[in-house]
Design an enzyme around this catalytic site. Structure first.
Site, short mmCIF file in Angstrom:
data_model
loop_
_atom_site.label_atom_id
_atom_site.label_comp_id
_atom_site.label_asym_id
_atom_site.label_seq_id
_atom_site.Cartn_x
_atom_site.Cartn_y
_atom_site.Cartn_z
CE LYS A 179 -8.31 -3.67 28.89
NZ LYS A 179 -8.32 -4.72 29.91
CG ASP A 197 0.05 -4.34 30.46
OD1 ASP A 197 1.20 -4.12 30.88
OD2 ASP A 197 -0.55 -5.40 30.66
#
Length: 399
Positions: free
Chosen positions: A74, A121
């Site tokens: 990410k 998440d």
């Protein structure tokens, strides 16, 4: 859904290519991201012994656990996406600045006035918290119920304020949308919906660098192009960036592309089956925390349905199989530490090629001794306790 793997093949009639996720985009991303001192290419591991065992020519695993010290992919997408969103807010062109411009002088004093916010998440929030710390911004992260304490602490350790809600991911995101509006916070989200697509597209642009790196590394290894790419999808922003890059580079000769999802959060699988955008409600329970998303990125869905060949819905045991096999390689293959969401693509390949009950899926996917398969392990052991339960203690056994 019964069984460990359910497959649906889409017959593609025409390709609809995205004009902002191209090789030129990846080069723009590389130019900017490479100005940050922690940037370097992540390894592309060639599992030659495993390829022989599974009956394919090549297996490449891009190991994103080595990305910018954050143990997950990410960072690069969020880093570029947040930087480009800031440039939009301040009227700047990201192609004319460097990382150092953002962290120094009058420009940085303006940037420090922003407060970032996002639902996550785990990995997206950690990436955004890291970016906020680099730039000196405040960062508020909201996480769904049942989030493990290890994931919360990893984000708090980067200086963000973390709130765990009593909702699933999708409803947590709805809360964040309202909070961002009420407080004037800069919402940096890897999900898209009506009225919110531009920032998410910036993040998908950031992911093209992963595809670009992998292609250059494959060429250095003597492989001009993969024949197959299997990618995991939650909302799909990551798969969007990677698949569109390869579709734009190779056009009608693009690789055979497969999206993999957990049974309880398989919004792409169900959407393609029904031939319409389909949202999944409920708890979305899966060990693959990063893929526990019930609603696709609307832009990604619009494009991916025209270039992705296959959709596979999997039990958690498929991911666990991938984690154990990558962590315990055969022959001289290099070990890859891959977490629950990261290992799904390899788990799919191992299940389909290693079990006769999935011969029909293998044939549909055209996997054979000539196949050169690209997989991306999107995370390492981001939840160390869960990693040990699966790899050491045998949680979620295969068959």
């Amino acid at each position: 859904m019964n069984g460990d793997c359910a497959y649906y093949e889409k017959k593609l009639e025409t390709h609809k290519l995205c004009d902002f996720l191209t090789e030129d985009t990846a080069k723009d991303v590389e130019r900017f991201v490479s100005t940050q001192k922690d940037y370097e290419r992540t390894p592309l591991v060639s599992l030659d012994c495993m390829a022989q065992r599974l009956g394919v020519a090549k297996i490449y695993v891009k190991d994103e656990s080595k990305r910018m010290g954050l143990n997950a992919f990410k960072a690069v997408g969020v880093f570029y996406g947040a930087a480009k969103a800031i440039c939009r807010e301040l009227g700047l062109d990201i192609r004319s600045i460097t990382y150092n411009d953002l962290v120094s002088g009058e420009l940085n004093r303006k940037i420090k006035q922003f407060t970032f916010v996002a639902a996550t998440d785990g990995n997206h929030g950690k990436g955004l918290a890291w970016v906020a710390r680099q730039l000196g911004c405040k960062c508020c992260i909201y996480m769904p119920k049942n989030t493990t304490q290890a994931r919360v602490k990893a984000i708090e350790n980067l200086g963000a304020q973390v709130t765990v809600t009593q909702c699933n991911y999708d409803n947590t995101l709805r809360q964040v949308i309202e909070l961002a509006k009420e407080n004037g916070w800069l919402h940096i989200q890897d999900q898209a919906w009506d009225g919110y697509t531009e920032t998410t597209n910036f993040i998908s642009e950031g992911y093209t660098i992963i595809a670009h790196e992998a292609l250059q590394q494959m060429k250095q290894d003597g492989t001009d192009a993969p024949t197959h790419i299997i990618l995991q999808a939650g909302a799909g922003s990551f798969a969007f960036g990677i698949f569109e890059y390869y579709a734009n580079v190779f056009k009608e000769k693009k690789p055979y592309m497969v999206i993999a999802e957990p049974h309880n959060a398989n919004c792409y699988y169900r959407s393609i089956q029904r031939e319409e955008f389909t949202r999944i409600d409920g708890e979305l329970q899966t060990v693959m925390a990063g893929l526990s998303v019930g609603e696709a990125n609307i832009v990604a869905w619009d494009y991916l349905q025209h270039i992705v060949n296959g959709y596979i819905s999997c039990s958690d045991s498929v991911s666990a199989l991938g984690m154990r096999m990558l962590g315990n390689p055969c022959g001289t293959d290099e070990r890859v530490i891959s977490g629950e969401s990261g290992a799904l693509g390899f788990g799919v390949l191992a299940a389909v090629c290693g079990n006769e009950e999935y011969k029909n899926i293998r044939e549909q996917m055209k996997l054979d001794e000539n196949s050169k398969v690209l997989l991306i392990s999107t995370e390492g052991d981001t939840d160390p306790q869960m990693y040990r339960k699966i790899v050491w203690e045998g949680m979620l056994p295969w068959k």
